[in-house]
Design a protein around this motif. Structure first.
Motif, short mmCIF file in Angstrom:
data_model
loop_
_atom_site.label_atom_id
_atom_site.label_comp_id
_atom_site.label_asym_id
_atom_site.label_seq_id
_atom_site.Cartn_x
_atom_site.Cartn_y
_atom_site.Cartn_z
N THR B 59 0.85 -1.19 0.00
CA THR B 59 0.00 0.00 0.00
C THR B 59 0.89 1.24 0.00
O THR B 59 2.01 1.19 0.52
N ILE B 60 0.36 2.33 -0.59
CA ILE B 60 1.10 3.59 -0.52
C ILE B 60 0.71 4.40 0.71
O ILE B 60 1.32 5.43 0.99
N PHE B 61 -0.35 3.95 1.42
CA PHE B 61 -0.80 4.68 2.61
C PHE B 61 -0.36 3.93 3.85
O PHE B 61 -1.01 2.99 4.30
N ARG B 86 -3.41 9.40 7.46
CA ARG B 86 -3.06 9.75 6.08
C ARG B 86 -1.77 10.54 6.02
O ARG B 86 -1.68 11.64 6.59
N LEU B 90 5.50 9.28 -1.23
CA LEU B 90 5.87 9.28 -2.66
C LEU B 90 6.82 10.42 -3.02
O LEU B 90 7.63 10.27 -3.93
#
Lengths: 196, 196
Positions: B59-61, B86, B90
């Motif tokens: 996941t990017i979160f 959150r 990136l």
């Protein structure tokens, strides 16, 4: 113009691309990823930066027309041709640790990371200096709501290619990727040639 | 337990966090981003890697419960508390080039990158060794179809925090972010404390 050079399955290489030259990377058989990384030949502490490139492009999907930036915010190359339109710039090259952690392999392959470490080590690049690569033809999806990342089979078909135009003299590392999931569970070669 | 230390608006600092200690990062006034980076104190060529972390977490979160990996695939810390949920992993820290390229500033601020360069330089970290940071409280959206990246005001309110538990001795760089867009066009302080 050079002939097409073949990178055998699950291996990697390194070479120089001079400013103004074009590097063509060809998916010879289709559905094969090529991990790409580069360094400023004149000062190899300057390297390709996914973070800078994504920040300035305002997209995670880089394609024809996008400049690719170094960690010092200089343009290293432009992508000038792209017959696929989908590549990854989020994930690090597969490594023995990748195969151990994600795939559960007991005797893992050294992966693109090991292949790049050997190929670039000849030019004085240490393994720690290998950053997130531009993973050509790699098909990674991101769910914008959950953030979930999935690796799907590449969209590239036999003969698909990208062309990168160097904006400075570059030391390049390039692989035929070693990770099952990235290549739809078959390992194939990658072709490249340097054109003026 | 230390008192809360204040990082003034648009500045940065560096400090050590020992294995087993907890670092609390507090958004004192709300809607303020803190760029975070860390190095293995015993061998500073080992650094926080967004690519490895995202790859293994899928996941990017990143949030509570996620381990954060180094470039050598070792766990550097776990996020053990998170009142916001959150953050961004990136984008590179804002820099003079960011302000020049994205904002069009003629006499740009040195940004988080400049602040981290100074703070970490005292510990032998060169600017080229500053990778993509974990941008605490930064609210970046990704459109899964187009790839478009947008920077929105942070979801953090006054008093929100994260807690990171160190899994090795760490050299940490931390800022109160300097980029207008990231902080909803107001610059505020960031607080932190190290807890056993």
């Amino acid at each position: 113009m050079q002939q097409l050079t073949i990178i055998p399955p699950r291996s990697g290489t390194s070479f120089l691309v001079k400013k103004g030259q074009h590097l063509r990377v060809v998916d010879i058989e289709g559905e094969q990823v090529a991990d790409f990384v580069c360094y400023n030949l004149a000062d190899k502490a300057e390297y390709l930066s996914s973070g800078r490139t994504i920040d300035y492009a305002e997209t995670i999907f880089l394609t024809k027309g996008h400049p690719f930036y170094s960690n010092r915010s200089n343009i290293m190359f432009d992508m000038v041709e792209d017959t696929v339109g989908r590549h990854d710039f989020l994930l690090t090259p597969c490594s023995a640790d990748t195969f151990r952690i994600i795939y559960g392999h007991q005797q893992p392959h050294r992966g693109c990371f090991g292949n790049l470490s050997e190929a670039l080590g000849q030019h004085g690049i240490s393994p720690d200096a290998i950053p997130i690569c531009f993973n050509i033809f790699m098909h990674v999806t991101v769910d914008g709501n959950t953030g979930k990342v999935d690796v799907l089979p590449p969209k590239s078909k036999a003969g698909d290619y990208v062309v990168l135009e160097a904006k400075m003299d570059l030391l390049v590392g390039l692989t035929a990727c070693s990770a099952e999931m990235s290549n739809n569970y078959a390992f194939k070669p990658i072709g490249y040639q340097i054109e003026d």
